[in-house]
Design an enzyme around this catalytic site. Structure first.
Site, PDB file in Angstrom:
ATOM      1  N   ARG A 100     -20.607  19.534 -28.016  1.00  0.00           N
ATOM      2  CA  ARG A 100     -21.967  19.573 -27.441  1.00  0.00           C
ATOM      3  C   ARG A 100     -22.125  20.500 -26.352  1.00  0.00           C
ATOM      4  NH1 ARG A 100     -24.259  14.400 -27.172  1.00  0.00           N
ATOM      5  NH2 ARG A 100     -25.161  15.149 -24.997  1.00  0.00           N
ATOM      6  N   ARG A 107     -21.791  14.090 -11.038  1.00  0.00           N
ATOM      7  CA  ARG A 107     -22.874  15.135 -10.822  1.00  0.00           C
ATOM      8  C   ARG A 107     -23.856  14.389  -9.907  1.00  0.00           C
ATOM      9  NH1 ARG A 107     -24.592  15.200 -17.369  1.00  0.00           N
ATOM     10  NH2 ARG A 107     -24.717  12.826 -17.570  1.00  0.00           N
ATOM     11  N   GLU A 148     -23.802  10.244  -9.629  1.00  0.00           N
ATOM     12  CA  GLU A 148     -23.458   9.757 -10.715  1.00  0.00           C
ATOM     13  C   GLU A 148     -21.988   9.373 -10.875  1.00  0.00           C
ATOM     14  OE1 GLU A 148     -25.068  10.918 -14.461  1.00  0.00           O
ATOM     15  OE2 GLU A 148     -23.552  10.874 -15.573  1.00  0.00           O
ATOM     16  N   ARG A 170     -21.134  30.737 -24.052  1.00  0.00           N
ATOM     17  CA  ARG A 170     -21.919  31.777 -24.309  1.00  0.00           C
ATOM     18  C   ARG A 170     -21.363  33.150 -23.757  1.00  0.00           C
ATOM     19  NH1 ARG A 170     -26.681  29.278 -25.526  1.00  0.00           N
ATOM     20  NH2 ARG A 170     -27.287  27.494 -24.557  1.00  0.00           N
ATOM     21  N   ARG A 172     -18.360   3.805 -22.065  1.00  0.00           N
ATOM     22  CA  ARG A 172     -18.572   4.074 -20.697  1.00  0.00           C
ATOM     23  C   ARG A 172     -19.923   3.845 -20.158  1.00  0.00           C
ATOM     24  NH1 ARG A 172     -13.991   4.761 -18.185  1.00  0.00           N
ATOM     25  NH2 ARG A 172     -15.145   6.198 -16.594  1.00  0.00           N
ATOM     26  N   ASP A 230     -28.302  12.152 -28.868  1.00  0.00           N
ATOM     27  CA  ASP A 230     -29.351  12.341 -27.906  1.00  0.00           C
ATOM     28  C   ASP A 230     -30.619  11.607 -28.336  1.00  0.00           C
ATOM     29  OD1 ASP A 230     -27.660  14.067 -26.523  1.00  0.00           O
ATOM     30  OD2 ASP A 230     -28.045  15.637 -27.709  1.00  0.00           O
ATOM     31  N   TYR A 254     -22.648   9.079 -30.279  1.00  0.00           N
ATOM     32  CA  TYR A 254     -23.256  10.040 -29.172  1.00  0.00           C
ATOM     33  C   TYR A 254     -24.406  10.776 -29.424  1.00  0.00           C
ATOM     34  CZ  TYR A 254     -22.008  12.316 -24.724  1.00  0.00           C
ATOM     35  OH  TYR A 254     -22.083  12.842 -23.573  1.00  0.00           O
TER      36      TYR A 254
END
Ligand code: UDP
Length: 378
Positions: free
Chosen positions: A179, A288, A310, A183, A257, A360, A358
């Site tokens: 995911r 985060r 979180e 770069r 989770r 999006d 999972y």
């Protein structure tokens, strides 16, 4: 007892999966739909609301950024909202210092204290890969090391992943790390996709618009399992909850989770300068910090800010967010799916929980549009 006979379809859960299907059935088929939603609100985990004390709109179940490469999905959603042009960028704190995430050339140069050019990255990473590389990566850790090498993995991925999943990364599926982009240039976008943004009036507004139709009724605070027996057996049910719950977990529980959020109002205008700051170190208990005012730079909110920490937790079947996946869970899922097809031929299951994938948001919308075309509008 409620009268379910007047509806053509019963949908369970008011997240994207059922909301898209409900909208299509109501508008395209001109048939009647009832959505049963356990919570007090529509929108599933994409739900957003205004924080009372600060007036800041925030995503109650964690920051959601809409992104997709699928033009059909983008066009579909754009019928219900305009997007504000927000471009998602994430930073991560490792040992007190802020780095760019996903790992890009800026992260590599800052971490190794070098000054590589894009065309030098492969040669540089080759040295790491000569030390450790997996021809046939079998799990999250091996896949991650193949992509970024061990030092970057240890700094930015291992600790965060242990907090997020509370499992040894060697036991997690390799697909999770795919995911995250890696770069070799300075691009900071968190996603690969060409289309992205935050809905101008935020997410709940999309759901209000989608479901605002005389053919659609929503019962909030209604648990499907309390009324299932009252629904006529020949009625088509579209269910977006957890599949194991449909069978009272008789073969065992699928692993998920869940998340916990701790809100704090701070008397300063800008706490962290960005909407999401990750924390890579294993000894910091949260993964985060969200600062939702940055999602809407076009809105001016002076003075205070809202931050939300979180924390990731194992779900005991309540509030499942992330399917953990892996071979054992996937086999268990398939066992339930086989039984579902035999036992409840009128029940269509989908969405992140129903498919135990999972996904999006854009995946869920794509699946919902597809199910509508192939299983409902036939
Ligand atoms: N991840 C990580 N470090 C980060 C961000 C992500 O190691 O700073 C890993 C972690 O295992 C996480 C996965 O990449 O579960 C996917 O991250 P993503 O941001 O897509 O997770 P989500 O936003 O869905 O929670």
């Amino acid at each position: 007892m409620k009268d379910f006979t007047k509806y053509d379809y019963i949908l369970v859960g008011a997240g994207f999966y059922c909301s898209v299907i409900a909208e299509r059935i109501a508008n395209d088929l001109n048939k009647k739909v009832l959505i049963l939603e356990k919570r007090k609100h529509i929108g599933g985990n994409c739900y957003s609301e205004i924080h009372q004390e600060t007036g800041i709109e925030f995503h109650k179940y964690g920051t959601h950024i809409f992104h997709t490469a699928n033009e059909e999905v983008w066009a579909y959603l754009s019928r219900f909202t305009k997007f504000n042009g927000y471009y998602h960028q994430v930073l991560t704190v490792y040992q007190g210092k802020v780095y760019q995430m996903p790992i890009n050339l800026e992260t590599i140069n800052a971490f190794y204290q070098v000054n590589l050019k894009p065309f030098e990255v492969d040669e540089f990473m080759k040295k790491e890969h000569e030390k450790e590389f997996y021809e046939d990566p079998k799990n999250f850790e091996e896949q991650a090391i193949n992509i970024v090498g061990r030092p970057l993995y240890e700094a930015f991925i291992k600790g965060y992943t242990q907090k997020q999943w509370e499992r040894d990364p060697k036991t997690l599926p390799a697909s999770i790390i795919k995911r995250l982009p890696f770069r070799k240039n300075y691009t900071e976008s968190y996603f690969f996709d060409p289309y992205q943004g935050i809905p101008k009036n935020d997410f709940t507004d999309i759901f209000n618009k989608m479901l605002d139709h005389p053919n659609i009724e929503v019962f909030l605070e209604t648990d499907f399992f309390d009324v299932w027996n009252d629904i006529p057996k020949d009625k088509t049910i579209i269910y977006s909850g957890a599949i194991d719950k449909l069978f009272n977990f008789k073969y065992g529980k699928l692993e998920y989770r869940t998340l916990e959020f701790v809100e704090e109002v701070i008397d300063i205008e800008d706490f962290q300068g960005t909407s999401v700051m990750n924390y890579a170190d294993a000894d910091i208990p949260y993964t985060r910090i969200h600062e939702p005012k940055h999602l809407h730079p076009e809105r001016e909110i002076k003075g205070k800010t809202l931050i939300i920490k979180e924390f990731s937790k194992e779900s005991d079947g309540t509030e499942p967010y992330y399917p953990i996946g892996g071979q054992v869970n996937n086999e268990l899922y398939n066992k339930y799916l086989t039984e579902l097809n035999h036992t409840y031929p009128n029940l269509i299951v989908g969405g992140r929980l129903g498919d135990y994938k999972y996904y999006d948001m854009h995946h869920v919308i794509e699946k919902a549009l597809n199910v509508y075309q192939t299983k409902i509008k036939i």
